[in-house]
Design a protein around this motif. Structure first.
Motif, mmCIF file in Angstrom:
data_model
loop_
_atom_site.group_PDB
_atom_site.id
_atom_site.type_symbol
_atom_site.label_atom_id
_atom_site.label_comp_id
_atom_site.label_asym_id
_atom_site.label_seq_id
_atom_site.Cartn_x
_atom_site.Cartn_y
_atom_site.Cartn_z
ATOM 1 N N GLU A 100 54.850 37.185 53.987
ATOM 2 C CA GLU A 100 54.481 35.806 53.670
ATOM 3 C C GLU A 100 53.618 35.229 54.790
ATOM 4 O O GLU A 100 53.874 35.460 55.975
ATOM 5 C CB GLU A 100 55.740 34.959 53.462
ATOM 6 C CG GLU A 100 56.533 35.377 52.234
ATOM 7 C CD GLU A 100 57.833 34.616 52.086
ATOM 8 O OE1 GLU A 100 58.038 33.630 52.832
ATOM 9 O OE2 GLU A 100 58.658 35.004 51.232
ATOM 10 N N GLY A 101 52.595 34.484 54.411
ATOM 11 C CA GLY A 101 51.674 33.915 55.380
ATOM 12 C C GLY A 101 50.493 34.818 55.678
ATOM 13 O O GLY A 101 49.552 34.400 56.356
ATOM 14 N N GLN A 102 50.517 36.044 55.167
ATOM 15 C CA GLN A 102 49.425 36.994 55.421
ATOM 16 C C GLN A 102 48.229 36.688 54.528
ATOM 17 O O GLN A 102 48.370 36.424 53.336
ATOM 18 C CB GLN A 102 49.918 38.415 55.146
ATOM 19 C CG GLN A 102 48.857 39.498 55.309
ATOM 20 C CD GLN A 102 49.411 40.880 54.994
ATOM 21 O OE1 GLN A 102 50.619 41.075 54.918
ATOM 22 N NE2 GLN A 102 48.523 41.836 54.790
ATOM 23 N N ARG A 103 47.034 36.736 55.109
ATOM 24 C CA ARG A 103 45.811 36.601 54.330
ATOM 25 C C ARG A 103 45.433 37.971 53.769
ATOM 26 O O ARG A 103 45.482 38.972 54.476
ATOM 27 C CB ARG A 103 44.674 36.051 55.183
ATOM 28 C CG ARG A 103 44.889 34.598 55.603
ATOM 29 C CD ARG A 103 43.702 34.085 56.403
ATOM 30 N NE ARG A 103 43.912 32.727 56.851
ATOM 31 C CZ ARG A 103 43.624 31.639 56.160
ATOM 32 N NH1 ARG A 103 43.100 31.760 54.947
ATOM 33 N NH2 ARG A 103 43.838 30.439 56.644
ATOM 34 N N ALA A 143 44.840 42.874 44.938
ATOM 35 C CA ALA A 143 44.581 41.434 44.853
ATOM 36 C C ALA A 143 43.366 41.156 43.966
ATOM 37 O O ALA A 143 42.304 41.743 44.171
ATOM 38 C CB ALA A 143 44.359 40.860 46.250
ATOM 39 N N ALA A 144 43.544 40.278 43.002
ATOM 40 C CA ALA A 144 42.449 39.909 42.111
ATOM 41 C C ALA A 144 41.398 39.068 42.826
ATOM 42 O O ALA A 144 40.231 39.052 42.447
ATOM 43 C CB ALA A 144 42.982 39.144 40.903
ATOM 44 N N ARG A 145 41.835 38.383 43.848
ATOM 45 C CA ARG A 145 40.939 37.565 44.669
ATOM 46 C C ARG A 145 41.609 37.322 46.018
ATOM 47 O O ARG A 145 42.807 37.479 46.159
ATOM 48 C CB ARG A 145 40.603 36.243 43.974
ATOM 49 C CG ARG A 145 39.528 35.433 44.688
ATOM 50 C CD ARG A 145 39.063 34.255 43.848
ATOM 51 N NE ARG A 145 38.280 34.711 42.692
ATOM 52 C CZ ARG A 145 37.903 33.907 41.700
ATOM 53 N NH1 ARG A 145 38.264 32.644 41.702
ATOM 54 N NH2 ARG A 145 37.182 34.370 40.707
ATOM 55 N N GLU A 146 40.804 36.939 47.007
ATOM 56 C CA GLU A 146 41.365 36.701 48.339
ATOM 57 C C GLU A 146 42.295 35.494 48.333
ATOM 58 O O GLU A 146 42.221 34.633 47.462
ATOM 59 C CB GLU A 146 40.241 36.484 49.364
ATOM 60 C CG GLU A 146 39.518 35.150 49.248
ATOM 61 C CD GLU A 146 38.440 35.127 48.191
ATOM 62 O OE1 GLU A 146 37.733 34.103 48.084
ATOM 63 O OE2 GLU A 146 38.286 36.130 47.462
ATOM 64 N N GLY A 147 43.167 35.428 49.323
ATOM 65 C CA GLY A 147 44.079 34.296 49.425
ATOM 66 C C GLY A 147 45.128 34.555 50.493
ATOM 67 O O GLY A 147 44.993 35.452 51.327
ATOM 68 N N THR A 148 46.180 33.757 50.451
ATOM 69 C CA THR A 148 47.293 33.868 51.394
ATOM 70 C C THR A 148 48.584 34.097 50.631
ATOM 71 O O THR A 148 48.837 33.425 49.625
ATOM 72 C CB THR A 148 47.422 32.581 52.232
ATOM 73 O OG1 THR A 148 46.215 32.374 52.964
ATOM 74 C CG2 THR A 148 48.582 32.677 53.213
ATOM 75 N N VAL A 149 49.382 35.032 51.079
ATOM 76 C CA VAL A 149 50.667 35.307 50.432
ATOM 77 C C VAL A 149 51.604 34.133 50.708
ATOM 78 O O VAL A 149 52.058 33.934 51.829
ATOM 79 C CB VAL A 149 51.287 36.621 50.947
ATOM 80 C CG1 VAL A 149 52.649 36.852 50.292
ATOM 81 C CG2 VAL A 149 50.352 37.795 50.676
ATOM 82 N N GLY A 154 61.604 40.072 38.529
ATOM 83 C CA GLY A 154 61.792 41.191 39.439
ATOM 84 C C GLY A 154 61.099 40.920 40.759
ATOM 85 O O GLY A 154 61.104 39.788 41.254
ATOM 86 N N LYS A 155 60.475 41.938 41.316
ATOM 87 C CA LYS A 155 59.728 41.759 42.564
ATOM 88 C C LYS A 155 58.394 41.091 42.240
ATOM 89 O O LYS A 155 57.598 41.617 41.462
ATOM 90 C CB LYS A 155 59.499 43.096 43.253
ATOM 91 C CG LYS A 155 60.770 43.724 43.798
ATOM 92 C CD LYS A 155 60.487 45.033 44.525
ATOM 93 C CE LYS A 155 61.789 45.626 45.078
ATOM 94 N NZ LYS A 155 61.548 46.910 45.771
ATOM 95 N N THR A 156 58.182 39.934 42.846
ATOM 96 C CA THR A 156 56.984 39.144 42.543
ATOM 97 C C THR A 156 56.251 38.760 43.824
ATOM 98 O O THR A 156 56.822 38.751 44.915
ATOM 99 C CB THR A 156 57.332 37.865 41.766
ATOM 100 O OG1 THR A 156 58.129 37.021 42.612
ATOM 101 C CG2 THR A 156 58.113 38.174 40.498
ATOM 102 N N ILE A 157 54.969 38.422 43.638
ATOM 103 C CA ILE A 157 54.127 37.955 44.747
ATOM 104 C C ILE A 157 53.377 36.717 44.272
ATOM 105 O O ILE A 157 52.781 36.718 43.188
ATOM 106 C CB ILE A 157 53.105 39.020 45.188
ATOM 107 C CG1 ILE A 157 53.800 40.326 45.572
ATOM 108 C CG2 ILE A 157 52.257 38.507 46.349
ATOM 109 C CD1 ILE A 157 52.831 41.475 45.853
ATOM 110 N N TYR A 158 53.383 35.682 45.097
ATOM 111 C CA TYR A 158 52.580 34.484 44.868
ATOM 112 C C TYR A 158 51.485 34.448 45.940
ATOM 113 O O TYR A 158 51.790 34.298 47.117
ATOM 114 C CB TYR A 158 53.421 33.221 44.978
ATOM 115 C CG TYR A 158 54.487 33.040 43.918
ATOM 116 C CD1 TYR A 158 54.331 32.104 42.896
ATOM 117 C CD2 TYR A 158 55.668 33.795 43.941
ATOM 118 C CE1 TYR A 158 55.317 31.920 41.931
ATOM 119 C CE2 TYR A 158 56.648 33.622 42.986
ATOM 120 C CZ TYR A 158 56.477 32.685 41.989
ATOM 121 O OH TYR A 158 57.450 32.504 41.034
ATOM 122 N N VAL A 159 50.238 34.585 45.530
ATOM 123 C CA VAL A 159 49.101 34.501 46.451
ATOM 124 C C VAL A 159 48.343 33.215 46.156
ATOM 125 O O VAL A 159 48.010 32.929 45.003
ATOM 126 C CB VAL A 159 48.158 35.718 46.315
ATOM 127 C CG1 VAL A 159 46.919 35.540 47.187
ATOM 128 C CG2 VAL A 159 48.890 36.999 46.685
#
Length: 233
Positions: A176-179, A132-138, A148-153
């Motif tokens: 999803e919803g994980q900090r 993670a480049a920075r903290e956040g929530t998935v 392809g396989k992606t993540i939005y934080v």
């Protein structure tokens, strides 16, 4: 007029004056108190609009919505003041240094260079840890033909989305919803989606959004390169 008659006149006048004050003066005081209690006059009242939980999980996509693929949806709105550009980001691929990066944000991509890249490609062997480049929530774990396989934080203030694409795999237990904290393992570098199988990489993008917008709705692309290399200058 006799003395007794004068005394009687004074008493009657005083009585009538007192009665008038009780009736009319009391009414005036009641009206004054009512004016003080009118809505909008209490400057210390709480703001009724402050009700949200900025860390909540986003809703899922709308069927057939934009936002699938390597590039998250982007619209040409003006960046907000105090945006994510004010602070450096952690390089989201383990073992990669600032000097290894190239600024591909304005590169032309697609058929005949029909679109701007609006992201940075971070080259690394397949299976290299993505962090993670920075903290956040998935907000979303998404699989599309292009990305392809992606993540939005999503950032804690809900105003920035960090987008990770072409992953080979997700980190065990990621949901999803994980900090997540900065530097936490999110997955591994891959070539899923429309990435070249001979050139595995992480497609990393920043999207400036609004607190109420969902993960797939339009935002403004920001160039990650200056933020990822800020510490090396």
């Amino acid at each position: 007029m006799k003395f007794a008659d004068r005394i009687l006149t004074i008493v009657v006048t005083a009585t009538l004056t007192s009665a008038a004050w009780i009736v009319f003066g009391g009414t005036w005081l009641e009206q004054a108190n009512e004016r003080q209690d009118e809505p909008g006059t209490n400057l210390d009242a709480a703001d009724p609009g402050d009700t949200g939980d900025p860390g909540g999980m986003d809703d899922g996509p709308v069927e057939g919505s934009a936002g699938e693929g390597t590039e998250p949806p982007v619209a040409g709105s003006e960046p907000r003041d105090g945006s994510v550009s004010q602070a450096a980001l952690q390089i989201p691929v383990e073992g990669v240094e600032a000097g290894d990066l190239s600024d591909t944000f304005l590169d032309r991509r697609g058929a005949e260079g029909g679109r701007t890249h609006e992201a940075i490609d971070i080259m690394a062997p397949i299976g290299t840890a993505v962090i993670a480049a920075r903290e956040g929530t998935v907000s979303k774990l998404h699989n599309s033909d292009a990305g392809g396989k992606t993540i939005y934080v999503r950032s804690p203030d809900r105003l920035t989305i960090y987008y990770y694409a072409h992953l080979d795999s997700y980190a065990s237990g990621l949901r999803e919803g994980q900090r997540v904290r900065a530097g936490q393992r999110l997955g591994t570098v891959g070539s899923t989606g429309n990435a070249n199988l001979d050139a595995p990489h992480l497609h990393f993008a920043l999207i400036e959004t609004t607190q109420d917008a969902r993960w797939w709705e339009p935002g403004t692309a920001l160039n990650p390169y200056p933020l990822l290399t800020a510490g090396s200058r």
